[in-house]
Design a protein around this motif. Structure first.
Motif, PDB file in Angstrom:
ATOM      1  N   ALA A  20      60.346 -13.601  61.303  1.00 32.94           N
ATOM      2  CA  ALA A  20      59.613 -12.505  61.936  1.00 32.94           C
ATOM      3  C   ALA A  20      60.467 -11.917  63.052  1.00 32.94           C
ATOM      4  N   ALA A  21      60.422 -10.604  63.182  1.00 32.39           N
ATOM      5  CA  ALA A  21      61.260  -9.909  64.162  1.00 32.39           C
ATOM      6  C   ALA A  21      60.685  -9.958  65.577  1.00 32.39           C
ATOM      7  N   ASP A  28      50.506 -11.387  62.939  1.00 33.01           N
ATOM      8  CA  ASP A  28      50.069 -10.788  61.672  1.00 33.01           C
ATOM      9  C   ASP A  28      50.224 -11.774  60.520  1.00 33.01           C
ATOM     10  N   TYR A  29      51.324 -12.511  60.506  1.00 34.10           N
ATOM     11  CA  TYR A  29      51.560 -13.489  59.445  1.00 34.10           C
ATOM     12  C   TYR A  29      50.473 -14.564  59.459  1.00 34.10           C
ATOM     13  N   PHE A  30      50.146 -15.089  60.639  1.00 35.18           N
ATOM     14  CA  PHE A  30      49.111 -16.123  60.710  1.00 35.18           C
ATOM     15  C   PHE A  30      47.737 -15.578  60.338  1.00 35.18           C
ATOM     16  N   LEU A  31      47.444 -14.332  60.713  1.00 39.49           N
ATOM     17  CA  LEU A  31      46.180 -13.715  60.299  1.00 39.49           C
ATOM     18  C   LEU A  31      46.121 -13.597  58.783  1.00 39.49           C
ATOM     19  N   TRP A  32      47.229 -13.194  58.176  1.00 41.50           N
ATOM     20  CA  TRP A  32      47.273 -13.085  56.724  1.00 41.50           C
ATOM     21  C   TRP A  32      47.100 -14.452  56.074  1.00 41.50           C
ATOM     22  N   ARG A  33      47.756 -15.480  56.629  1.00 38.31           N
ATOM     23  CA  ARG A  33      47.646 -16.826  56.054  1.00 38.31           C
ATOM     24  C   ARG A  33      46.212 -17.345  56.135  1.00 38.31           C
ATOM     25  N   GLN A  34      45.526 -17.042  57.237  1.00 40.32           N
ATOM     26  CA  GLN A  34      44.147 -17.495  57.350  1.00 40.32           C
ATOM     27  C   GLN A  34      43.263 -16.780  56.325  1.00 40.32           C
TER      28      GLN A  34
END
Length: 145
Positions: A20-21, A28-34
């Motif tokens: 991640a930049a 956002d990545y953790f929200l998507w994973r959840q």
């Protein structure tokens, strides 16, 4: 009771590495994973309900293909399971992270009680959702700022 072995086994593992930049992309990545964990949980519960009711694996997959969240929730509800009332870890997954805690001790050189800050692995089976989850993830990203 001779020969009777009692044990509980619960194993699941899903791990990823992502690049991640910035912090926003991490959140956002953790929200998507959840959200993905919740989708997978609903699909899994629906699939195994169909299997329990006599469907083959292939038929269960075909029945669920392209079905809505409402359809899957209703399928479970008609079979006595309210998906939204299942424990949070069964709907959203489990979080593992380091937590700090105070450990009382004794300094023999100074002859006094002391408190040391230690860390231990926290198993969190009740992760927050939405904006609270964003704040939760951000607390780990802001360490050392």
């Amino acid at each position: 009771m001779r020969g009777l072995v009692s044990w509980r086994l619960s194993v699941s593992f899903d791990s990823r590495i992502c690049s991640a930049a910035n912090k926003s992309q991490v959140v956002d990545y953790f929200l998507w994973r959840q959200a993905d964990a919740a989708r997978c949980a609903l699909n899994g519960w629906s699939y195994w309900m169909l299997r329990k009711n006599g469907e083959t694996g292939e038929n269960a997959a075909v029945i669920l293909e392209k079905q809505s969240v409402a359809f899957k929730n209703e399928l479970l509800f008609q079979n006595g399971i309210n998906f939204n009332e299942l424990p949070a870890w069964q709907r959203r997954g489990t979080g593992l992270y380091w937590e700090k805690y105070d450990k009382p001790g004794y300094n023999p050189i100074e002859g006094k009680e002391v408190v040391a800050v230690r860390r231990r692995l926290k198993v969190d089976e009740d992760l927050p959702v939405k904006d609270e989850y964003k704040e939760f993830i951000n607390q780990f990203l802001n360490v050392g700022d």
